[in-house]
Design a protein around this motif. Structure first.
Motif, PDB file in Angstrom:
ATOM      1  N   THR A  77       0.815  -1.199   0.000  1.00  0.00           N
ATOM      2  CA  THR A  77       0.000   0.000   0.000  1.00  0.00           C
ATOM      3  C   THR A  77       0.860   1.265   0.000  1.00  0.00           C
ATOM      4  OG1 THR A  77      -1.709  -1.167   1.256  1.00  0.00           O
ATOM      5  CG2 THR A  77      -1.884   1.223   1.156  1.00  0.00           C
ATOM      6  N   MET A  78       0.394   2.254  -0.737  1.00  0.00           N
ATOM      7  CA  MET A  78       1.002   3.587  -0.753  1.00  0.00           C
ATOM      8  C   MET A  78      -0.025   4.583  -0.254  1.00  0.00           C
ATOM      9  SD  MET A  78       2.468   5.760  -4.008  1.00  0.00           S
ATOM     10  CE  MET A  78       0.915   5.721  -4.887  1.00  0.00           C
ATOM     11  N   TYR A  79       0.452   5.652   0.351  1.00  0.00           N
ATOM     12  CA  TYR A  79      -0.443   6.650   0.908  1.00  0.00           C
ATOM     13  C   TYR A  79      -0.075   8.050   0.427  1.00  0.00           C
ATOM     14  CZ  TYR A  79      -1.315   2.832   4.171  1.00  0.00           C
ATOM     15  OH  TYR A  79      -1.616   1.609   4.726  1.00  0.00           O
ATOM     16  N   LEU A  80      -1.062   8.933   0.486  1.00  0.00           N
ATOM     17  CA  LEU A  80      -0.809  10.355   0.286  1.00  0.00           C
ATOM     18  C   LEU A  80      -1.588  11.103   1.355  1.00  0.00           C
ATOM     19  CD1 LEU A  80       0.612  12.467  -1.540  1.00  0.00           C
ATOM     20  CD2 LEU A  80      -1.602  12.751  -2.697  1.00  0.00           C
ATOM     21  N   GLN A  81      -0.869  11.610   2.351  1.00  0.00           N
ATOM     22  CA  GLN A  81      -1.480  12.426   3.387  1.00  0.00           C
ATOM     23  C   GLN A  81      -1.541  13.854   2.894  1.00  0.00           C
ATOM     24  OE1 GLN A  81      -2.787  11.569   6.511  1.00  0.00           O
ATOM     25  NE2 GLN A  81      -3.466  13.707   6.509  1.00  0.00           N
ATOM     26  N   MET A  82      -2.730  14.406   2.835  1.00  0.00           N
ATOM     27  CA  MET A  82      -2.921  15.751   2.304  1.00  0.00           C
ATOM     28  C   MET A  82      -3.458  16.653   3.409  1.00  0.00           C
ATOM     29  SD  MET A  82      -4.542  14.846  -1.440  1.00  0.00           S
ATOM     30  CE  MET A  82      -6.104  14.321  -0.754  1.00  0.00           C
TER      31      MET A  82
END
Length: 123
Positions: A77-82
């Motif tokens: 899994t990859m994430y992007l915290q915005m």
């Protein structure tokens, strides 16, 4: 590899969202990963990319300091915290993978794409 992005939604300006990109297969750690976005009437643009091991990252100037890309190879899994979202961040966000090199900001150099998740930031 098959990719599926999720986590989009409607948020007020200044708010936060975390996008996820789940990958199928057993070789997730061999792919450099990236996030791209396409706003209304705009071309697809680079957001962030992360190296195979997660040790190196790169961001578009427009999101630097507000967004954080990360990955958990054990969970595929990859994430992007915005954070500190702005109305101009409104777009469909896509995750992508490539098998050679890393750090590219050119969408054409990514061979695998998720279906996209919509992020809408209201003012």
């Amino acid at each position: 590899v098959q990719l599926q992005a999720s986590g989009g939604g409607l948020v007020q300006a200044g708010g936060s969202l975390r996008l996820s990109c789940a990958a199928s297969g057993r070789t997730f750690s061999s792919y450099a990963m990236g996030w791209f976005r396409q706003g209304p009437g705009k071309e697809r643009e680079f957001v962030a990319t992360i190296r195979y091991s997660g040790g190196s990252t790169s961001y578009a100037d427009s999101v630097k300091g507000r967004f954080t890309i990360s990955r958990q190879n054990a969970e595929n899994t990859m994430y992007l915290q915005m954070n500190s979202l702005k109305p101009e961040d409104t777009a469909i966000y896509y995750c992508a993978a490539r098998t050679t090199g890393w750090g590219s900001r050119n969408p054409s150099e990514y061979a695998y794409w998720g279906q996209g998740t919509l992020v809408t930031v209201s003012s």
